[in-house]
Design a protein around this motif. Structure first.
Motif, PDB file in Angstrom:
ATOM      1  N   ALA A  26      17.991  50.487  42.752  1.00 61.67           N
ATOM      2  CA  ALA A  26      18.244  51.334  43.817  1.00 61.67           C
ATOM      3  C   ALA A  26      19.663  51.561  44.098  1.00 61.67           C
ATOM      4  O   ALA A  26      20.201  52.655  44.255  1.00 61.67           O
ATOM      5  N   ALA A  27      20.247  50.454  43.931  1.00 60.41           N
ATOM      6  CA  ALA A  27      21.636  50.190  44.459  1.00 60.41           C
ATOM      7  C   ALA A  27      22.674  51.262  43.327  1.00 60.41           C
ATOM      8  O   ALA A  27      23.318  51.790  43.871  1.00 60.41           O
ATOM      9  N   LYS A  28      22.068  50.824  41.953  1.00 58.47           N
ATOM     10  CA  LYS A  28      22.792  51.877  41.031  1.00 58.47           C
ATOM     11  C   LYS A  28      22.515  53.086  41.281  1.00 58.47           C
ATOM     12  O   LYS A  28      23.089  54.053  40.869  1.00 58.47           O
ATOM     13  N   GLY A  29      21.237  53.386  41.575  1.00 51.11           N
ATOM     14  CA  GLY A  29      20.772  54.686  41.570  1.00 51.11           C
ATOM     15  C   GLY A  29      21.407  55.426  42.859  1.00 51.11           C
ATOM     16  O   GLY A  29      21.706  56.581  42.746  1.00 51.11           O
ATOM     17  N   GLU A  30      21.854  54.756  43.744  1.00 52.92           N
ATOM     18  CA  GLU A  30      22.552  55.604  44.668  1.00 52.92           C
ATOM     19  C   GLU A  30      23.884  56.158  44.107  1.00 52.92           C
ATOM     20  O   GLU A  30      24.372  57.123  44.646  1.00 52.92           O
ATOM     21  N   LYS A  31      24.362  55.445  43.354  1.00 48.56           N
ATOM     22  CA  LYS A  31      25.937  56.020  42.742  1.00 48.56           C
ATOM     23  C   LYS A  31      25.374  57.049  41.703  1.00 48.56           C
ATOM     24  O   LYS A  31      25.980  58.228  41.680  1.00 48.56           O
ATOM     25  N   VAL A  32      24.396  56.944  40.910  1.00 49.46           N
ATOM     26  CA  VAL A  32      23.923  58.020  40.210  1.00 49.46           C
ATOM     27  C   VAL A  32      23.545  59.281  41.033  1.00 49.46           C
ATOM     28  O   VAL A  32      23.797  60.498  40.535  1.00 49.46           O
ATOM     29  N   PHE A  33      22.903  59.139  42.396  1.00 53.13           N
ATOM     30  CA  PHE A  33      22.700  59.975  43.087  1.00 53.13           C
ATOM     31  C   PHE A  33      23.711  61.030  43.465  1.00 53.13           C
ATOM     32  O   PHE A  33      23.732  62.157  43.965  1.00 53.13           O
ATOM     33  N   ASN A 118      17.371  54.197  37.426  1.00 52.64           N
ATOM     34  CA  ASN A 118      17.841  53.737  38.681  1.00 52.64           C
ATOM     35  C   ASN A 118      17.859  54.870  39.785  1.00 52.64           C
ATOM     36  O   ASN A 118      17.554  54.576  41.116  1.00 52.64           O
ATOM     37  N   ILE A 119      17.756  56.257  39.618  1.00 52.44           N
ATOM     38  CA  ILE A 119      17.837  57.251  40.643  1.00 52.44           C
ATOM     39  C   ILE A 119      16.534  57.256  41.148  1.00 52.44           C
ATOM     40  O   ILE A 119      16.081  57.550  42.317  1.00 52.44           O
ATOM     41  N   LEU A 120      15.400  57.210  40.158  1.00 50.87           N
ATOM     42  CA  LEU A 120      14.038  57.106  40.646  1.00 50.87           C
ATOM     43  C   LEU A 120      13.880  55.917  41.538  1.00 50.87           C
ATOM     44  O   LEU A 120      13.029  56.046  42.732  1.00 50.87           O
ATOM     45  N   ALA A 121      14.359  54.812  41.136  1.00 53.43           N
ATOM     46  CA  ALA A 121      14.390  53.660  42.289  1.00 53.43           C
ATOM     47  C   ALA A 121      14.838  54.065  43.577  1.00 53.43           C
ATOM     48  O   ALA A 121      14.321  53.605  44.665  1.00 53.43           O
ATOM     49  N   TYR A 122      15.891  54.718  43.406  1.00 56.32           N
ATOM     50  CA  TYR A 122      16.705  54.997  44.684  1.00 56.32           C
ATOM     51  C   TYR A 122      16.126  55.832  45.778  1.00 56.32           C
ATOM     52  O   TYR A 122      15.818  55.700  46.696  1.00 56.32           O
ATOM     53  N   LEU A 123      15.453  56.872  44.959  1.00 58.98           N
ATOM     54  CA  LEU A 123      14.652  58.072  45.667  1.00 58.98           C
ATOM     55  C   LEU A 123      13.502  57.505  46.379  1.00 58.98           C
ATOM     56  O   LEU A 123      12.796  57.628  47.367  1.00 58.98           O
ATOM     57  N   ALA A 124      12.895  56.365  45.728  1.00 59.25           N
ATOM     58  CA  ALA A 124      11.591  55.648  46.111  1.00 59.25           C
ATOM     59  C   ALA A 124      11.743  54.983  47.229  1.00 59.25           C
ATOM     60  O   ALA A 124      10.816  54.782  48.174  1.00 59.25           O
ATOM     61  N   THR A 125      13.194  54.485  47.488  1.00 65.85           N
ATOM     62  CA  THR A 125      13.370  53.728  48.859  1.00 65.85           C
ATOM     63  C   THR A 125      13.112  54.597  49.875  1.00 65.85           C
ATOM     64  O   THR A 125      13.249  54.395  50.928  1.00 65.85           O
ATOM     65  N   TYR A 126      13.102  56.015  49.560  1.00 69.41           N
ATOM     66  CA  TYR A 126      12.914  56.847  50.985  1.00 69.41           C
ATOM     67  C   TYR A 126      11.665  57.900  50.681  1.00 69.41           C
ATOM     68  O   TYR A 126      11.564  58.801  51.370  1.00 69.41           O
ATOM     69  N   SER A 127      10.808  57.259  50.106  1.00 71.87           N
ATOM     70  CA  SER A 127       9.472  57.835  49.955  1.00 71.87           C
ATOM     71  C   SER A 127       8.479  57.045  50.127  1.00 71.87           C
ATOM     72  O   SER A 127       8.296  56.093  49.463  1.00 71.87           O
ATOM     73  N   GLU A 128       7.439  57.067  51.100  1.00 73.38           N
ATOM     74  CA  GLU A 128       6.445  56.197  51.479  1.00 73.38           C
ATOM     75  C   GLU A 128       5.488  56.396  50.395  1.00 73.38           C
ATOM     76  O   GLU A 128       4.680  55.320  50.248  1.00 73.38           O
ATOM     77  N   ASN A 129       5.424  57.373  49.590  1.00 74.58           N
ATOM     78  CA  ASN A 129       4.419  57.421  48.569  1.00 74.58           C
ATOM     79  C   ASN A 129       4.868  56.772  47.299  1.00 74.58           C
ATOM     80  O   ASN A 129       4.225  57.266  46.222  1.00 74.58           O
ATOM     81  N   ALA A 130       6.130  56.404  47.046  1.00 76.98           N
ATOM     82  CA  ALA A 130       6.533  55.774  46.176  1.00 76.98           C
ATOM     83  C   ALA A 130       5.594  54.890  45.408  1.00 76.98           C
ATOM     84  O   ALA A 130       4.882  54.316  46.053  1.00 76.98           O
ATOM     85  N   ASP A 131       5.595  54.867  44.104  1.00 76.48           N
ATOM     86  CA  ASP A 131       4.556  53.935  43.488  1.00 76.48           C
ATOM     87  C   ASP A 131       4.805  52.455  43.196  1.00 76.48           C
ATOM     88  O   ASP A 131       4.801  51.920  42.107  1.00 76.48           O
TER      89      ASP A 131
END
Length: 369
Positions: A26-33, A118-131
């Protein structure tokens, strides 16, 4: 497309039943975002921007957010059953227009599997329904100014508006702006260098910043994506029927580039770049237009005026105040000012420079999905 959407919808059900954790960071995903943040927000207090906010994305039907004006294609996709989950979102991010034809999403897509993870992991941190993918990922930092709202620094109130109302005037409304307030808006950069801030940036630094903040709309080399403005090329085309007006072919002053980037870019996230970052992006735009050829070239306040754009000499001062009619302060002609019938001599064929999908009146101008 319908078949593919139904297939994706079926995949959504399966994902809802059996989680598919992502291996992303997620940390790397934040940069991709950062490639997305010009149009989308995610995190505490995220709101719709040019595109919809991405909080609680997973489990949301396509085109679902009330109050956001989606393209017809995205609304149709939701009606056909498309729900955003890890797989459907991944498919969409690889090439949005290939998955949903007619989407407003101008972004060309992510090609690297690592970026997608990475970006999916980052978005998952803000999604209660992430898998479940976010549980294995490092939480993104909260203080780097991307989309996570930082607590504002404590400052003194800039004005006591109620007790400082302006006397006189037609309506007696408003107040005189404070010097600090005027200064915060007075950021124009003049062709003679007036207003340039201290700072510097290299072509090499600018390439990274450009890729993260600009390439999604303007292309990796300034060639533009879809109908977003072209930034490079167009040399020797100004006498063509359809001239290509770029920074290198048409713009008169480099100060205009710096001022515009600093004031209005990145699209949807204006005023987010530091002065050094604007210098760096401006230097990279010079490089894209073959006006400098050294990747280590550093643009700064000290050498800024040494750069001249090719078309500067073709711009002339506006001397209408010296024209006889205006100089004598004559009354403007309002009727029968020209002998003979009215004739249409030219049509404005290139006014709608902001991209659209060619027929979706329900979508906002420049919107993305």
């Amino acid at each position: 497309m319908l078949k593919s959407l139904k297939a994706l919808s079926l995949g959504t059900v399966l994902v809802a039943l059996a989680s598919t954790a992502t291996a992303g960071d997620a940390a790397k995903g934040e940069k991709v975002f950062k490639k997305c943040q010009a149009c989308h927000a995610v995190g505490d207090g995220a709101k719709n921007k040019v595109g919809p906010h991405l909080n609680d994305l997973f489990g949301r039907s396509a085109g679902e957010i009330d109050g956001y004006k989606y393209s017809n294609a995205m609304v149709k996709a939701g009606e056909d059953g498309l729900v955003w989950d890890m797989e459907t979102t991944r498919t969409y991010l690889v090439k949005p227009k290939a998955m949903i034809k007619g989407t407003k999403m101008a972004f060309a897509g992510l090609r690297k599997d690592a970026d997608l993870d990475n970006i999916l992991a980052y978005l998952a941190t803000y999604s209660e329904n992430a898998d479940g993918g976010s549980e294995q990922s490092e939480a993104p930092s909260q203080d780097n100014g991307t989309q996570v709202t930082a607590a504002p620094a404590a400052t003194e109130p800039v004005a006591a508006a109620v007790s400082n109302t302006r006397d006189g005037g037609v309506f007696g409304l408003g107040r005189v702006a404070l010097a600090e307030e005027v200064a915060s808006w007075d950021i124009d950069i003049r062709p003679d260098g007036q207003g340039l801030p201290e700072g510097s940036g290299t072509v090499a630094d600018g390439e990274v910043l450009y890729t993260d903040n600009c390439a999604m709309c303007h292309g990796d080399f300034g060639e533009a994506v879809d109908r977003w403005p072209v930034l490079a090329g167009g040399h020797d085309t100004l006498t063509d029927d359809r001239p290509e007006k770029t920074i290198g072919s048409y713009w008169p002053y480099l100060s205009t580039v710096y001022d515009y980037v600093r004031r209005a870019m990145p699209f949807g996230n204006a005023r987010s770049l530091s002065d050094d970052e604007v210098y760096a992006i401006t230097a990279y735009l010079l490089y894209l237009n073959d006006l400098v050829d050294d990747e280590e070239f550093e643009l700064s306040k000290d050498n800024f005026l040494d750069i001249r754009l090719p078309n500067e000499e073709n711009f002339i001062a506006d001397d209408r105040a010296e024209e006889v009619h205006y100089a004598e302060k004559g009354e403007p002609c309002m009727t029968d000012c020209k002998p003979g019938p009215v004739e249409i001599t030219m049509r404005a064929r290139i006014l709608d420079v902001t991209p659209d999908d060619g027929g979706d009146d329900n979508a906002g101008v420049g919107a993305v999905d």
